[in-house]
Write an enzyme that holds these catalytic residues in place. Structure first.
Site, PDB file in Angstrom:
ATOM      1  N   THR A 128       4.553  35.765   3.913  1.00  0.00           N
ATOM      2  CA  THR A 128       5.762  35.171   4.477  1.00  0.00           C
ATOM      3  C   THR A 128       6.343  36.010   5.610  1.00  0.00           C
ATOM      4  OG1 THR A 128       8.075  34.678   3.942  1.00  0.00           O
ATOM      5  CG2 THR A 128       7.018  36.333   2.597  1.00  0.00           C
ATOM      6  N   ASP A 129       7.087  35.356   6.489  1.00  0.00           N
ATOM      7  CA  ASP A 129       7.767  36.096   7.564  1.00  0.00           C
ATOM      8  C   ASP A 129       8.950  36.912   7.031  1.00  0.00           C
ATOM      9  OD1 ASP A 129       9.540  34.012   6.992  1.00  0.00           O
ATOM     10  OD2 ASP A 129       9.749  33.336   9.062  1.00  0.00           O
ATOM     11  N   GLU A 130       9.357  36.629   5.772  1.00  0.00           N
ATOM     12  CA  GLU A 130      10.538  37.330   5.233  1.00  0.00           C
ATOM     13  C   GLU A 130      10.288  38.821   5.048  1.00  0.00           C
ATOM     14  OE1 GLU A 130      12.651  35.424   2.080  1.00  0.00           O
ATOM     15  OE2 GLU A 130      12.402  33.445   2.941  1.00  0.00           O
ATOM     16  N   TYR A 153      12.399  38.860  -3.610  1.00  0.00           N
ATOM     17  CA  TYR A 153      11.199  38.075  -3.260  1.00  0.00           C
ATOM     18  C   TYR A 153      10.444  38.713  -2.095  1.00  0.00           C
ATOM     19  CZ  TYR A 153       8.508  34.497  -0.750  1.00  0.00           C
ATOM     20  OH  TYR A 153       7.520  33.825  -0.068  1.00  0.00           O
ATOM     21  N   LYS A 157       6.691  40.441  -1.820  1.00  0.00           N
ATOM     22  CA  LYS A 157       5.631  39.961  -0.909  1.00  0.00           C
ATOM     23  C   LYS A 157       5.207  41.083   0.044  1.00  0.00           C
ATOM     24  CE  LYS A 157       4.012  36.363  -0.572  1.00  0.00           C
ATOM     25  NZ  LYS A 157       2.884  35.673  -1.256  1.00  0.00           N
TER      26      LYS A 157
HETATM   27  P1  NAD Z   1       5.294  27.320  -4.959  1.00  0.00           P
HETATM   28  O1  NAD Z   1       6.330  28.059  -5.737  1.00  0.00           O
HETATM   29  O2  NAD Z   1       5.484  25.901  -4.626  1.00  0.00           O
HETATM   30  O3  NAD Z   1       3.887  27.415  -5.724  1.00  0.00           O
HETATM   31  C1  NAD Z   1       3.426  28.591  -6.309  1.00  0.00           C
HETATM   32  C2  NAD Z   1       2.234  28.243  -7.188  1.00  0.00           C
HETATM   33  O4  NAD Z   1       1.767  29.469  -7.792  1.00  0.00           O
HETATM   34  C3  NAD Z   1       2.578  27.290  -8.331  1.00  0.00           C
HETATM   35  O5  NAD Z   1       1.568  26.297  -8.448  1.00  0.00           O
HETATM   36  C4  NAD Z   1       2.594  28.170  -9.568  1.00  0.00           C
HETATM   37  O6  NAD Z   1       2.236  27.504 -10.757  1.00  0.00           O
HETATM   38  C5  NAD Z   1       1.553  29.242  -9.186  1.00  0.00           C
HETATM   39  N1  NAD Z   1       1.786  30.500  -9.900  1.00  0.00           N
HETATM   40  C6  NAD Z   1       2.968  31.171 -10.019  1.00  0.00           C
HETATM   41  N2  NAD Z   1       2.781  32.263 -10.790  1.00  0.00           N
HETATM   42  C7  NAD Z   1       1.465  32.291 -11.136  1.00  0.00           C
HETATM   43  C8  NAD Z   1       0.675  33.175 -11.903  1.00  0.00           C
HETATM   44  N3  NAD Z   1       1.221  34.270 -12.491  1.00  0.00           N
HETATM   45  N4  NAD Z   1      -0.645  32.930 -12.036  1.00  0.00           N
HETATM   46  C9  NAD Z   1      -1.199  31.826 -11.461  1.00  0.00           C
HETATM   47  N5  NAD Z   1      -0.490  30.937 -10.738  1.00  0.00           N
HETATM   48  C10 NAD Z   1       0.829  31.173 -10.565  1.00  0.00           C
HETATM   49  O7  NAD Z   1       5.064  28.220  -3.667  1.00  0.00           O
HETATM   50  P2  NAD Z   1       4.735  27.766  -2.158  1.00  0.00           P
HETATM   51  O8  NAD Z   1       6.007  27.494  -1.462  1.00  0.00           O
HETATM   52  O9  NAD Z   1       3.667  26.746  -2.185  1.00  0.00           O
HETATM   53  O10 NAD Z   1       4.167  29.138  -1.586  1.00  0.00           O
HETATM   54  C11 NAD Z   1       2.780  29.463  -1.707  1.00  0.00           C
HETATM   55  C12 NAD Z   1       2.538  30.814  -1.050  1.00  0.00           C
HETATM   56  O11 NAD Z   1       2.909  30.760   0.320  1.00  0.00           O
HETATM   57  C13 NAD Z   1       3.362  31.942  -1.675  1.00  0.00           C
HETATM   58  O12 NAD Z   1       2.565  33.102  -1.709  1.00  0.00           O
HETATM   59  C14 NAD Z   1       4.535  32.127  -0.711  1.00  0.00           C
HETATM   60  O13 NAD Z   1       4.996  33.462  -0.723  1.00  0.00           O
HETATM   61  C15 NAD Z   1       3.872  31.781   0.610  1.00  0.00           C
HETATM   62  N6  NAD Z   1       4.776  31.232   1.649  1.00  0.00           N
HETATM   63  C16 NAD Z   1       5.616  30.179   1.363  1.00  0.00           C
HETATM   64  C17 NAD Z   1       6.405  29.640   2.402  1.00  0.00           C
HETATM   65  C18 NAD Z   1       7.318  28.461   2.156  1.00  0.00           C
HETATM   66  O14 NAD Z   1       8.067  28.082   3.064  1.00  0.00           O
HETATM   67  N7  NAD Z   1       7.309  27.830   1.002  1.00  0.00           N
HETATM   68  C19 NAD Z   1       6.335  30.179   3.683  1.00  0.00           C
HETATM   69  C20 NAD Z   1       5.487  31.270   3.914  1.00  0.00           C
HETATM   70  C21 NAD Z   1       4.684  31.767   2.890  1.00  0.00           C
HETATM   71  O1  DAU Z   2      10.492  32.081   5.636  1.00  0.00           O
HETATM   72  C1  DAU Z   2       9.534  31.738   4.695  1.00  0.00           C
HETATM   73  C2  DAU Z   2      10.167  31.558   3.340  1.00  0.00           C
HETATM   74  O2  DAU Z   2      10.905  30.342   3.401  1.00  0.00           O
HETATM   75  C3  DAU Z   2       9.169  31.528   2.196  1.00  0.00           C
HETATM   76  O3  DAU Z   2       8.512  32.758   2.109  1.00  0.00           O
HETATM   77  C4  DAU Z   2       9.883  31.232   0.875  1.00  0.00           C
HETATM   78  O4  DAU Z   2       8.929  31.108  -0.162  1.00  0.00           O
HETATM   79  C5  DAU Z   2      10.632  29.924   1.021  1.00  0.00           C
HETATM   80  O5  DAU Z   2      11.353  29.675  -0.155  1.00  0.00           O
HETATM   81  C6  DAU Z   2      11.578  29.971   2.226  1.00  0.00           C
HETATM   82  O6  DAU Z   2      12.681  30.883   1.976  1.00  0.00           O
HETATM   83  P1  DAU Z   2      14.192  30.516   2.367  1.00  0.00           P
HETATM   84  O7  DAU Z   2      15.089  31.296   1.503  1.00  0.00           O
HETATM   85  O8  DAU Z   2      14.398  30.587   3.833  1.00  0.00           O
HETATM   86  O9  DAU Z   2      14.180  28.941   1.959  1.00  0.00           O
HETATM   87  P2  DAU Z   2      15.270  28.027   1.204  1.00  0.00           P
HETATM   88  O10 DAU Z   2      14.794  26.626   1.321  1.00  0.00           O
HETATM   89  O11 DAU Z   2      15.614  28.560  -0.141  1.00  0.00           O
HETATM   90  O12 DAU Z   2      16.564  28.211   2.132  1.00  0.00           O
HETATM   91  C7  DAU Z   2      16.549  27.839   3.499  1.00  0.00           C
HETATM   92  C8  DAU Z   2      17.918  28.159   4.072  1.00  0.00           C
HETATM   93  O13 DAU Z   2      18.883  27.269   3.488  1.00  0.00           O
HETATM   94  C9  DAU Z   2      18.398  29.569   3.744  1.00  0.00           C
HETATM   95  O14 DAU Z   2      19.151  30.073   4.852  1.00  0.00           O
HETATM   96  C10 DAU Z   2      19.337  29.373   2.543  1.00  0.00           C
HETATM   97  C11 DAU Z   2      19.909  27.983   2.787  1.00  0.00           C
HETATM   98  N1  DAU Z   2      20.217  27.211   1.555  1.00  0.00           N
HETATM   99  C12 DAU Z   2      19.256  27.075   0.605  1.00  0.00           C
HETATM  100  C13 DAU Z   2      19.511  26.372  -0.550  1.00  0.00           C
HETATM  101  C14 DAU Z   2      18.455  26.241  -1.631  1.00  0.00           C
HETATM  102  C15 DAU Z   2      21.466  26.600   1.407  1.00  0.00           C
HETATM  103  O15 DAU Z   2      22.333  26.702   2.299  1.00  0.00           O
HETATM  104  N2  DAU Z   2      21.708  25.901   0.256  1.00  0.00           N
HETATM  105  C16 DAU Z   2      20.795  25.764  -0.748  1.00  0.00           C
HETATM  106  O16 DAU Z   2      21.109  25.130  -1.786  1.00  0.00           O
END
Ligand code: NAD
Ligand code: DAU
Length: 347
Positions: A128-130, A153, A157
């Site tokens: 992630t970019d975080e 988180y 990562k």
């Molecule tokens: P998600 O939470 O939707 O899915 C995570 C998956 O991992 C689920 O299917 C869960 O069952 C599985 N999992 C969790 N713990 C586990 C364990 N101990 N063993 C096996 N499986 C397990 O997550 P996502 O949003 O699809 O993110 C996927 C990856 O991409 C993550 O590594 C996250 O850090 C990264 N990522 C997410 C975003 C985003 O915007 N969602 C952006 C950048 C990177």
């Molecule tokens: O940048 C990549 C990341 O983006 C991933 O690595 C994470 O897995 C993914 O969850 C996401 O993180 P964020 O914290 O940015 O996403 P989220 O959707 O939780 O929140 C997006 C923005 O909205 C953030 O500034 C917080 C705000 N927010 C979020 C929720 C859930 C609200 O204002 N209200 C809310 O209820």
């Protein structure tokens, strides 16, 4: 080639599994997922019967299970997405993030290092970019930006990224990494901003905007993230990191207002109906102000481009949720309501 994809039942993982299974029938894809609250086999019903696809339920934290699986399967490559992924949950329960994101990743690295037989195989870590922390009003994260994670988180990562790099340097393990911005699209669990707000608008529930809604995120359509992972998997260089972003920055409040406008129009409600649901609530602890990604390396060196404009992607996403009410009903029953109460009742 036999590829292990971890976390393939989650949001991004299911799109990556689908893309690899459908595009490369010559690859054997094994999806390993624990099926936590975020993992859902309903995300994969369209490909579950394909001959080049297998699902294995298991926990990456379980060392002996992982060792046995890798010894038996002799994977050529690993694409590692399994993680605890929600920042708010990491604030409530950091240890679970250390276990899955750090210990789980190290278990996979050890097992791959021990049992791999293909010298051209590699471990691809999806991150992630975080990990780069937060930006002020200007600038973008580059691959060379120092790590500066702020939430439990992102700290977990960042740690897992460091372990992947350390295995490359110390043991010569072939690796690739990518760090992506915020994804949106179908099958997104309704705890994250966009799917949560789509669900709440549909149900006339308040839209809890953290703080003043001025935080900025760079949004990328999930299928474009999957295509970037495909590009890096096939064309990326061993040992390198690639940043992936949409060049698409929005303040949260501007995004929420766009979402409200689209939802009113799709639901046939009078203009301004959804906006009335906006409710400013207590800010997230340690809330990063702004993320923005510079994807020049990925675009210039190996030729990836995002395919969709944001409004088009958002419209497609809303359509998916409106057509898949049953999916939404399944994932919002039971434990989801407890989570919602804990996060939002006293905010
Ligand atoms: P998600 O939470 O939707 O899915 C995570 C998956 O991992 C689920 O299917 C869960 O069952 C599985 N999992 C969790 N713990 C586990 C364990 N101990 N063993 C096996 N499986 C397990 O997550 P996502 O949003 O699809 O993110 C996927 C990856 O991409 C993550 O590594 C996250 O850090 C990264 N990522 C997410 C975003 C985003 O915007 N969602 C952006 C950048 C990177
Ligand atoms: O940048 C990549 C990341 O983006 C991933 O690595 C994470 O897995 C993914 O969850 C996401 O993180 P964020 O914290 O940015 O996403 P989220 O959707 O939780 O929140 C997006 C923005 O909205 C953030 O500034 C917080 C705000 N927010 C979020 C929720 C859930 C609200 O204002 N209200 C809310 O209820």
């Amino acid at each position: 080639m036999k590829i292990l994809i971890t976390g393939g039942a989650g949001f991004i993982g299911s799109h990556v599994v689908r893309r690899f299974v459908n595009t490369y029938p010559e690859y054997q894809i094994v999806n390993l997922d624990k099926l936590t609250y975020a993992g859902n086999l309903e995300n994969l019903t369209d490909i579950e019967a394909k001959e080049n696809y297998t699902f294995v339920k298991g926990d990456i934290v379980d060392q002996s299970f992982i060792e046995d699986l890798f010894e038996k399967e002799k994977f050529d490559c690993v694409v590692h997405l399994a993680a605890e992924s929600h920042v708010d949950r990491s604030i409530s329960n950091p240890l679970e993030f250390v276990m899955t994101n750090v210990v789980g990743t190290v278990n996979l690295l050890n097992a791959f290092k021990t049992h791999r037989t293909n010298p051209d195989g590699f471990f691809y870590h999806v991150s992630t970019d975080e990990v780069y922390g937060e930006l002020g009003d200007s600038g973008k994260f580059k691959e060379t930006t120092p790590y500066d994670p702020n939430s439990p988180y992102s700290a977990s990562k960042a740690s897992s990224d460091h372990f992947v790099r350390a295995y490359h340097v110390t043991y010569g393990l072939p690796v690739k990494l990518s760090n992506c911005s915020n994804n949106y699209g179908s099958h997104h669990f309704p705890e994250k901003l966009i799917p949560l707000f789509i669900n709440n608008i549909q149900n006339n529930k308040p839209l809890p905007v953290y703080g003043k809604g001025e935080n900025v995120r760079d949004w990328l359509f999930v299928e474009d993230h999957a295509s970037a992972i495909d590009t890096i998997f096939h064309k990326g260089t061993n040992g390198e990191t690639y940043n992936i972003g949409g060049n698409n920055e929005w303040t949260n409040i501007a995004l929420v207002k766009l979402l409200c406008k689209l939802m009113d129009s799709k639901l046939g409600r009078p203009k301004g109906t959804a906006e009335e649901l906006i409710s400013y609530v207590k800010d997230r602890a340690g809330h990063d102000f702004r993320y923005a990604i510079d994807s020049t390396k990925l675009m210039t060196n190996i030729g990836w481009r995002p395919s969709l404009q944001f409004e088009e992607g958002l419209s497609k996403t809303i359509d998916w949720y409106l057509k898949n009410e049953e999916w939404l009903n399944h994932v919002t029953s039971g434990a989801y309501m407890d989570y919602y109460k804990e996060q939002y009742e006293e905010r």
